[in-house]
Write a protein that holds these residues in place. Structure first.
Motif, PDB file in Angstrom:
ATOM      1  N   GLY A 188      12.719   5.853  -5.442  1.00 58.33           N
ATOM      2  CA  GLY A 188      12.946   4.752  -4.519  1.00 58.33           C
ATOM      3  C   GLY A 188      12.801   3.401  -5.183  1.00 58.33           C
ATOM      4  N   GLU A 189      11.783   3.256  -6.024  1.00 59.20           N
ATOM      5  CA  GLU A 189      11.549   1.969  -6.673  1.00 59.20           C
ATOM      6  C   GLU A 189      12.646   1.633  -7.672  1.00 59.20           C
ATOM      7  OE1 GLU A 189       9.512  -1.634  -7.739  1.00 59.20           O
ATOM      8  OE2 GLU A 189       9.767  -0.392  -5.970  1.00 59.20           O
ATOM      9  N   MET A 190      13.052   2.609  -8.476  1.00 61.63           N
ATOM     10  CA  MET A 190      14.055   2.285  -9.500  1.00 61.63           C
ATOM     11  C   MET A 190      15.413   2.018  -8.867  1.00 61.63           C
ATOM     12  SD  MET A 190      14.450   6.010 -11.364  1.00 61.63           S
ATOM     13  CE  MET A 190      15.534   7.314 -10.758  1.00 61.63           C
TER      14      MET A 190
ATOM     15  N   ALA B  77       3.005   1.987   3.809  1.00 64.91           N
ATOM     16  CA  ALA B  77       3.168   2.600   5.129  1.00 64.91           C
ATOM     17  C   ALA B  77       4.436   3.444   5.190  1.00 64.91           C
ATOM     18  CB  ALA B  77       3.194   1.516   6.203  1.00 64.91           C
ATOM     19  N   ALA B  78       5.545   2.904   4.683  1.00 67.64           N
ATOM     20  CA  ALA B  78       6.805   3.655   4.690  1.00 67.64           C
ATOM     21  C   ALA B  78       6.719   4.880   3.784  1.00 67.64           C
ATOM     22  CB  ALA B  78       7.952   2.751   4.243  1.00 67.64           C
ATOM     23  N   ALA B  79       6.031   4.732   2.657  1.00 70.44           N
ATOM     24  CA  ALA B  79       5.873   5.853   1.733  1.00 70.44           C
ATOM     25  C   ALA B  79       5.058   6.975   2.366  1.00 70.44           C
ATOM     26  CB  ALA B  79       5.199   5.377   0.449  1.00 70.44           C
ATOM     27  N   GLN B  80       4.078   6.619   3.193  1.00 70.84           N
ATOM     28  CA  GLN B  80       3.270   7.626   3.881  1.00 70.84           C
ATOM     29  C   GLN B  80       4.152   8.484   4.796  1.00 70.84           C
ATOM     30  OE1 GLN B  80      -0.443   7.923   3.684  1.00 70.84           O
ATOM     31  NE2 GLN B  80       0.311   9.903   4.398  1.00 70.84           N
ATOM     32  N   GLU B  81       5.025   7.831   5.552  1.00 72.19           N
ATOM     33  CA  GLU B  81       5.913   8.557   6.459  1.00 72.19           C
ATOM     34  C   GLU B  81       6.913   9.407   5.672  1.00 72.19           C
ATOM     35  OE1 GLU B  81       7.730   5.699   9.011  1.00 72.19           O
ATOM     36  OE2 GLU B  81       5.829   5.022   9.881  1.00 72.19           O
TER      37      GLU B  81
ATOM     38  N   LEU C 289      13.995   6.258   3.006  1.00 70.56           N
ATOM     39  CA  LEU C 289      12.862   5.396   2.694  1.00 70.56           C
ATOM     40  C   LEU C 289      13.305   3.951   2.511  1.00 70.56           C
ATOM     41  CD1 LEU C 289       9.924   4.827   1.796  1.00 70.56           C
ATOM     42  CD2 LEU C 289      10.554   5.684  -0.472  1.00 70.56           C
ATOM     43  N   LEU C 290      14.355   3.744   1.745  1.00 68.16           N
ATOM     44  CA  LEU C 290      14.810   2.375   1.473  1.00 68.16           C
ATOM     45  C   LEU C 290      15.375   1.719   2.727  1.00 68.16           C
ATOM     46  CD1 LEU C 290      16.437   2.698  -2.077  1.00 68.16           C
ATOM     47  CD2 LEU C 290      14.060   2.280  -1.424  1.00 68.16           C
ATOM     48  N   ASP C 291      16.047   2.511   3.564  1.00 69.92           N
ATOM     49  CA  ASP C 291      16.558   1.956   4.824  1.00 69.92           C
ATOM     50  C   ASP C 291      15.410   1.511   5.722  1.00 69.92           C
ATOM     51  OD1 ASP C 291      19.143   2.370   4.050  1.00 69.92           O
ATOM     52  OD2 ASP C 291      19.441   4.196   5.224  1.00 69.92           O
TER      53      ASP C 291
ATOM     54  N   ARG D 164      -5.462  -2.641 -13.119  1.00 71.81           N
ATOM     55  CA  ARG D 164      -6.654  -3.055 -12.376  1.00 71.81           C
ATOM     56  C   ARG D 164      -7.261  -1.907 -11.566  1.00 71.81           C
ATOM     57  NH1 ARG D 164      -7.423  -8.295 -11.347  1.00 71.81           N
ATOM     58  NH2 ARG D 164      -9.447  -7.490 -10.652  1.00 71.81           N
ATOM     59  N   GLY D 165      -6.649  -0.749 -11.604  1.00 67.02           N
ATOM     60  CA  GLY D 165      -7.230   0.410 -10.936  1.00 67.02           C
ATOM     61  C   GLY D 165      -6.975   0.479  -9.446  1.00 67.02           C
ATOM     62  N   LEU D 166      -6.071  -0.360  -8.940  1.00 67.89           N
ATOM     63  CA  LEU D 166      -5.765  -0.312  -7.516  1.00 67.89           C
ATOM     64  C   LEU D 166      -5.042   0.989  -7.181  1.00 67.89           C
ATOM     65  CD1 LEU D 166      -6.224  -2.038  -5.042  1.00 67.89           C
ATOM     66  CD2 LEU D 166      -4.035  -3.156  -5.459  1.00 67.89           C
ATOM     67  N   THR D 167      -4.211   1.461  -8.110  1.00 68.65           N
ATOM     68  CA  THR D 167      -3.658   2.815  -8.037  1.00 68.65           C
ATOM     69  C   THR D 167      -3.875   3.478  -9.387  1.00 68.65           C
ATOM     70  OG1 THR D 167      -1.448   2.222  -8.845  1.00 68.65           O
ATOM     71  CG2 THR D 167      -1.825   2.051  -6.467  1.00 68.65           C
ATOM     72  N   ARG D 168      -3.826   4.773  -9.371  1.00 73.71           N
ATOM     73  CA  ARG D 168      -3.959   5.533 -10.607  1.00 73.71           C
ATOM     74  C   ARG D 168      -2.679   6.267 -10.976  1.00 73.71           C
ATOM     75  NH1 ARG D 168      -8.086   3.443 -13.365  1.00 73.71           N
ATOM     76  NH2 ARG D 168      -9.972   3.272 -12.087  1.00 73.71           N
ATOM     77  N   GLN D 169      -1.895   6.613  -9.936  1.00 70.90           N
ATOM     78  CA  GLN D 169      -0.722   7.429 -10.220  1.00 70.90           C
ATOM     79  C   GLN D 169       0.530   7.071  -9.406  1.00 70.90           C
ATOM     80  OE1 GLN D 169      -1.944  11.783 -10.691  1.00 70.90           O
ATOM     81  NE2 GLN D 169      -3.827  10.886  -9.906  1.00 70.90           N
ATOM     82  N   VAL D 170       0.375   6.507  -8.227  1.00 73.21           N
ATOM     83  CA  VAL D 170       1.559   6.266  -7.401  1.00 73.21           C
ATOM     84  C   VAL D 170       2.239   4.949  -7.756  1.00 73.21           C
ATOM     85  CG1 VAL D 170       0.653   7.583  -5.455  1.00 73.21           C
ATOM     86  CG2 VAL D 170       0.302   5.109  -5.528  1.00 73.21           C
ATOM     87  N   THR D 171       3.540   4.919  -7.498  1.00 72.07           N
ATOM     88  CA  THR D 171       4.347   3.707  -7.655  1.00 72.07           C
ATOM     89  C   THR D 171       5.092   3.502  -6.345  1.00 72.07           C
ATOM     90  OG1 THR D 171       4.639   4.101 -10.031  1.00 72.07           O
ATOM     91  CG2 THR D 171       6.192   2.600  -8.979  1.00 72.07           C
ATOM     92  N   VAL D 172       4.542   2.704  -5.445  1.00 70.33           N
ATOM     93  CA  VAL D 172       5.205   2.527  -4.155  1.00 70.33           C
ATOM     94  C   VAL D 172       6.420   1.617  -4.322  1.00 70.33           C
ATOM     95  CG1 VAL D 172       3.115   2.926  -2.809  1.00 70.33           C
ATOM     96  CG2 VAL D 172       3.700   0.594  -3.491  1.00 70.33           C
TER      97      VAL D 172
END
Length: 389
Positions: free
Chosen positions: A79-81, A289-293, A383-385, A240-248
């Motif tokens: 989704g990000e790329m 939030a969208a990624a959660q859904e 997701l992008l929509d 900064r450690g806000l995430t470790r693995q995800v790229t929303v």
């Protein structure tokens, strides 16, 4: 606050007379931010805190045994790329992008989108291990533009050696909306940004937003600045450690802001960082939030697939079904490895899953055939929509 200075312009084009007769222009002078600490407004601080919590909660909910579930990580990176590339009008069908990720020869745009994902992963991977250096930005740029290297080799992985500008004329900086610093300033500007990235005393999302805005203002490359600049957001968040693995998919949420985003960059260069920080923070919150859904829909797919098919337990088709969530893009060799069956049995399973509507043929060439799990790939657009609304 950014300032400007007057520089001489020598026309080398055959453009309109106003461009041919231009003798000087004003280029931006980037302020030094390495040791600057912005005073954030109350609403901005609240937006940063809320988005940081949302991001942390999402990663926690997506993790099993200390590792983010692979299908979720793969979906979010796709989704990000895709979104980051669409902002730059680099578009390609999702199936072709998926095929490009396997190294299959497809249209250059699909390879460029896949390369944007590779560049984002590479920059975040470095941030996992150590502080970013200027060379890491150059390496990310090389990765991003690798599909074009044969045509623009002198630009790939190098700071620009020419003046660029945004908006206005195609032939000169006349009427430009923003004229970045001249080429001679770029190395020092990037070095200052690198020092800023090492700081630990700012909220992570504020640091990521400022780094992004500063990078975009400098515009250190001839092409690819937007995509590397958005990859930088993820690298800061990861460092900064806000995430470790995800790229929303922050790019998709930012893309929906349109003129607000452009205005926020203008305000940043005018000395007000609050707008871009709040915009990035709210984009991160919306993306989480969208990624959660979207993740919930992805994880429900195996049950839907079982209802779509009547695959016999232990069959090649069933083994493929059990693997599709983690391997949604397959060539024949991948499929044989996952089924452990003969070529004929594997091709038979693939054909049946195509007939069932679970798989779709992305590339039909006999030697480079690629199949994709249709619902997994299509979820990227869902997701992008959602983020575009």
């Amino acid at each position: 606050m950014w300032t400007t200075r007057t520089l001489p312009w020598v026309s080398r084009s055959r453009g309109p007379r106003a461009d041919r007769t231009l003798t000087s222009y004003r280029a931006a002078v980037a302020p030094r931010i390495a040791h600057c600490t912005p005073a954030l407004g109350e609403s901005v601080q609240r937006a940063v805190e809320e988005a940081s919590l949302a991001l942390a909660r999402f990663e926690g909910a997506s993790t099993r045994g200390g590792t983010v579930l692979a299908p979720i990580a793969d979906l979010l990176m796709r989704g990000e790329m895709v979104a980051s590339s669409r902002i730059e009008s680099v578009n390609a069908p999702l199936d072709m992008i998926a095929a490009a990720s396997l190294g299959v020869r497809v249209h250059v745009n699909a390879r460029l989108v896949a390369a944007a994902g590779d560049a984002t992963r590479a920059l975040s991977g470095v941030a996992d291990r150590r502080h970013l250096e200027a060379d890491d930005l150059l390496a990310a740029h090389s990765t991003l533009l690798a599909p074009l290297a044969a045509d623009v080799d002198e630009q790939v992985g190098r700071l620009r050696s020419v003046q660029n500008w945004i908006g206005g004329s195609d032939y000169s900086p006349r009427g430009a909306l923003h004229v970045p610093p001249p080429a001679d300033d770029i190395a020092a500007d990037v070095d200052d940004l690198i020092v800023f990235l090492r700081r630990q005393d700012l909220p992570a999302l504020a640091q990521a937003a400022i780094a992004h805005a500063q990078f975009e203002g400098i515009h250190p490359f001839v092409d690819g600045n937007g995509r590397v600049g958005r990859a930088l957001i993820h690298a800061v968040v990861r460092k900064r450690g806000l995430t470790r693995q995800v790229t929303v998919p922050v790019a998709a949420a930012m893309m929906a802001q349109g003129e607000r985003y452009t205005r926020a960059l203008d305000l940043y260069r005018a000395g007000d960082p609050d707008s871009i920080i709040e915009l990035v923070a709210r984009a991160v919150g919306r993306a989480a939030a969208a990624a959660q859904e979207s993740s919930a829909r992805i994880l429900s797919l195996p049950e839907a697939w079982r209802a779509q098919t009547n695959a016999r337990r232990g069959s090649a088709r069933q083994r493929l079904l059990d693997s599709l969530l983690e391997h949604p893009v397959l060539d024949a060799e991948d499929a044989r490895a996952l089924t452990g069956a003969s070529s004929s049995a594997t091709y038979g399973a693939l054909d049946r899953l195509v007939a069932d509507g679970v798989l779709r043929i992305a590339v039909a060439r006999k030697r480079d055939r690629v199949w994709v799990a249709a619902a997994v790939i299509d979820e990227v657009d869902v997701l992008l929509d959602a983020l575009a609304e």
